[in-house]
Write an enzyme that holds these catalytic residues in place. Structure first.
Site, PDB file in Angstrom:
ATOM      1  N   HIS A 194      29.459 -15.168 -77.512  1.00  0.00           N
ATOM      2  CA  HIS A 194      29.664 -13.897 -76.803  1.00  0.00           C
ATOM      3  C   HIS A 194      30.139 -12.818 -77.780  1.00  0.00           C
ATOM      4  O   HIS A 194      29.680 -11.672 -77.746  1.00  0.00           O
ATOM      5  CB  HIS A 194      30.716 -14.063 -75.699  1.00  0.00           C
TER       6      HIS A 194
ATOM      7  N   GLU B 244      24.942 -15.262 -70.329  1.00  0.00           N
ATOM      8  CA  GLU B 244      25.406 -16.657 -70.272  1.00  0.00           C
ATOM      9  C   GLU B 244      24.362 -17.611 -70.852  1.00  0.00           C
ATOM     10  O   GLU B 244      24.708 -18.559 -71.559  1.00  0.00           O
ATOM     11  CB  GLU B 244      25.735 -17.044 -68.826  1.00  0.00           C
TER      12      GLU B 244
ATOM     13  N   HIS C 220      30.364 -21.347 -77.203  1.00  0.00           N
ATOM     14  CA  HIS C 220      29.860 -20.418 -76.181  1.00  0.00           C
ATOM     15  C   HIS C 220      30.614 -19.085 -76.266  1.00  0.00           C
ATOM     16  O   HIS C 220      30.004 -18.011 -76.280  1.00  0.00           O
ATOM     17  CB  HIS C 220      30.034 -21.065 -74.805  1.00  0.00           C
ATOM     18  N   GLU C 221      31.940 -19.143 -76.342  1.00  0.00           N
ATOM     19  CA  GLU C 221      32.741 -17.921 -76.395  1.00  0.00           C
ATOM     20  C   GLU C 221      32.558 -17.176 -77.710  1.00  0.00           C
ATOM     21  O   GLU C 221      32.483 -15.939 -77.729  1.00  0.00           O
ATOM     22  CB  GLU C 221      34.223 -18.254 -76.168  1.00  0.00           C
TER      23      GLU C 221
END
Length: 293
Positions: free
Chosen positions: A148, A221, A144-145
């Site tokens: 980003h 997100e 997830h990070e």
């Protein structure tokens, strides 16, 4: 939540400082000496608005490390740190970005990524996250990070913040000028009322404008969750990680880091940097068509 909280707080502080500097250097007097020159004011607003946003971006890694007390792993000291470095390396290669700095900080479950460039970022996880999740779940959070970073979310966020700053900078001075002329009846130039109303208006408008940044953060997100599922080849680990986060007491991140954290804070929906966890799970499961990526 940490990344966005720090970015917004830093950005508002930078904008207020720039406004004070402008006043001290006489920029505001120049803009208002012959009436309010709206074209020139808009140009100055864009320069300082985008300048403040990019200063905040360039400070983001430094602020994150020092605010969170994050320790960057240079040489792994145990098996967990070795696994963490290997996992981030693998995900960064899959995402085709440069190897981020990897850090650990003390605190309840959370994680964040920040940095001005895709190839010079920072990914940090809390000790609480490592202790409370399985490795498959931690890997999903790291994915997830990393997403980003690969999506360039911090740069896009900065551009949006620059546009928002421009209008805040512009409108605060228009409001200050009108109030100074109508209420305080200053006839020549501007008086103390202009500077007081301008600073107050800038702080208030900056807070309200953060809702725009928060909306963008919520959209990112969904994409970061989907990106993690793509990097891992399946969505279940990300779903399990979100379910785990939903049952844990997570850490509130500083304002400038909130948008890049894995878990959001308990703010009103308008200013929340993250959608509700159940909505994010539904999007991963394909049950929420409104959560467009």
């Amino acid at each position: 939540m940490t990344r966005v909280f720090l970015l917004l707080a830093t950005n508002i502080a930078v904008m207020v400082v720039l406004s004070i500097v402008c006043s001290i250097l006489g920029v505001d007097r120049y803009l208002t000496q012959s009436g309010l020159n709206l074209g020139t004011l808009l140009l100055f607003s864009a320069v300082f608005g985008f300048g403040g946003a990019f200063i905040s971006l360039l400070m983001s890694k430094f602020m994150a490390k020092h605010t969170m007390g994050a320790r960057v792993i240079t040489t792994p000291q145990n098996e967990t740190e070795t696994w963490l470095m290997q996992t981030v390396t693998k995900l960064a290669q899959r995402a085709e970005i440069g190897m981020p700095e990897v850090a650990i900080y003390e605190g309840p479950p959370n994680a964040f990524a920040t940095g001005a460039r895709r190839d010079a970022s920072l990914v940090a996880v809390s000790t609480g996250l490592l202790q409370s999740m399985s490795r498959n779940e931690v890997e999903a959070v790291l994915g997830h990070e990393i997403t980003h970073v690969s999506n360039g979310d911090m740069v896009t966020l900065t551009l949006i913040q620059g546009v928002v700053n421009t209008f805040v900078f512009f409108l605060a001075r228009v409001i200050g000028y009108i109030v100074d002329k109508v209420v305080f009846r200053t006839e020549r130039g501007v008086g103390p009322g202009y500077y007081i109303i301008m600073i107050v208006s800038q702080i208030v408008l900056g807070f309200l404008a953060s809702a725009v940044v928060a909306w963008f953060s919520r959209r990112r997100e969904f994409r970061a969750d989907a990106g993690s599922a793509n990097l891992l080849g399946q969505p279940q680990s990300m779903i399990n990680a979100l379910r785990r986060l939903g049952g844990l007491e997570t850490q509130e991140l500083p304002e400038s880091l909130r948008a890049s954290g894995i878990a959001g804070g308990k703010l009103s929906s308008l200013f929340a940097s993250h959608p509700p966890i159940e909505v994010r799970i539904a999007a991963l499961q394909g049950r929420d068509p409104s959560a467009s990526f």
